[in-house]
Design a protein around this motif. Structure first.
Motif, PDB file in Angstrom:
ATOM      1  N   GLU A 131       4.583  10.353   4.723  1.00 32.96           N
ATOM      2  CA  GLU A 131       3.107   9.541   4.058  1.00 32.96           C
ATOM      3  C   GLU A 131       2.813   9.784   2.199  1.00 32.96           C
ATOM      4  N   ASP A 132       2.878  11.594   2.333  1.00 34.93           N
ATOM      5  CA  ASP A 132       2.522  11.216   1.088  1.00 34.93           C
ATOM      6  C   ASP A 132       3.186  10.837  -0.406  1.00 34.93           C
ATOM      7  N   LEU A 133       4.512  11.121  -0.221  1.00 38.03           N
ATOM      8  CA  LEU A 133       4.972  10.097  -1.135  1.00 38.03           C
ATOM      9  C   LEU A 133       4.866   8.742  -1.246  1.00 38.03           C
ATOM     10  N   GLN A 134       4.737   8.126   0.077  1.00 33.74           N
ATOM     11  CA  GLN A 134       3.856   6.884   0.018  1.00 33.74           C
ATOM     12  C   GLN A 134       3.169   6.216  -0.429  1.00 33.74           C
ATOM     13  N   ILE A 135       2.443   7.605  -0.380  1.00 30.63           N
ATOM     14  CA  ILE A 135       0.997   7.210  -1.420  1.00 30.63           C
ATOM     15  C   ILE A 135       1.469   7.350  -3.014  1.00 30.63           C
ATOM     16  N   ILE A 136       1.444   8.169  -2.752  1.00 33.68           N
ATOM     17  CA  ILE A 136       1.657   8.535  -4.438  1.00 33.68           C
ATOM     18  C   ILE A 136       2.767   7.600  -5.216  1.00 33.68           C
ATOM     19  N   LEU A 137       3.508   7.147  -4.359  1.00 36.12           N
ATOM     20  CA  LEU A 137       4.549   5.900  -5.596  1.00 36.12           C
ATOM     21  C   LEU A 137       4.260   4.324  -4.888  1.00 36.12           C
ATOM     22  N   ASP A 138       3.836   4.654  -3.883  1.00 38.70           N
ATOM     23  CA  ASP A 138       3.412   3.471  -3.263  1.00 38.70           C
ATOM     24  C   ASP A 138       4.474   2.312  -3.137  1.00 38.70           C
ATOM     25  N   ILE A 139       4.461   3.052  -2.270  1.00 34.70           N
ATOM     26  CA  ILE A 139       6.224   2.574  -1.805  1.00 34.70           C
ATOM     27  C   ILE A 139       6.407   2.554  -0.372  1.00 34.70           C
ATOM     28  N   SER A 140       7.635   1.818   0.671  1.00 37.19           N
ATOM     29  CA  SER A 140       7.352   1.344   1.730  1.00 37.19           C
ATOM     30  C   SER A 140       8.072   2.718   2.890  1.00 37.19           C
ATOM     31  N   ARG A 141       7.414   3.174   4.165  1.00 36.41           N
ATOM     32  CA  ARG A 141       8.322   4.264   3.957  1.00 36.41           C
ATOM     33  C   ARG A 141       9.660   4.227   4.431  1.00 36.41           C
ATOM     34  N   GLY A 142      10.689   2.915   4.577  1.00 29.41           N
ATOM     35  CA  GLY A 142      12.247   2.769   4.085  1.00 29.41           C
ATOM     36  C   GLY A 142      12.397   3.106   3.335  1.00 29.41           C
ATOM     37  N   THR A 143      12.106   2.980   1.879  1.00 30.43           N
ATOM     38  CA  THR A 143      11.996   3.201   0.691  1.00 30.43           C
ATOM     39  C   THR A 143      12.001   4.806   0.664  1.00 30.43           C
ATOM     40  N   VAL A 144      11.479   5.514   1.017  1.00 30.85           N
ATOM     41  CA  VAL A 144      11.296   6.790   1.093  1.00 30.85           C
ATOM     42  C   VAL A 144      11.963   7.536   1.438  1.00 30.85           C
TER      43      VAL A 144
END
Length: 56
Positions: free
Chosen positions: A10-23
């Motif tokens: 979730e942190d990476l989703q917010i930091i990078l503004d990307i979807s869960r799948g992309t993380v």
């Protein structure tokens, strides 16, 4: 309060503004160090920050 040593998906989703799948794709590609605790992924903050700095 202590500084975080790990990020969550979730942190990476917010930091990078990307979807869960992309993380999860980034995790599969071994772009940075991560580990699993049960079903939860934890991403090394140091490893991620170094990866991001190299992308900027």
């Amino acid at each position: 309060m202590t500084e975080k040593r790990c990020y969550t998906v979730e942190d990476l989703q917010i930091i990078l503004d990307i979807s869960r799948g992309t993380v999860y794709k980034l995790l599969e590609q071994q772009e940075f160090r991560w580990f699993k605790i049960g079903t939860a992924y934890r991403i090394s903050k140091k490893s991620f920050d170094e990866w991001l700095d190299n992308k900027l």
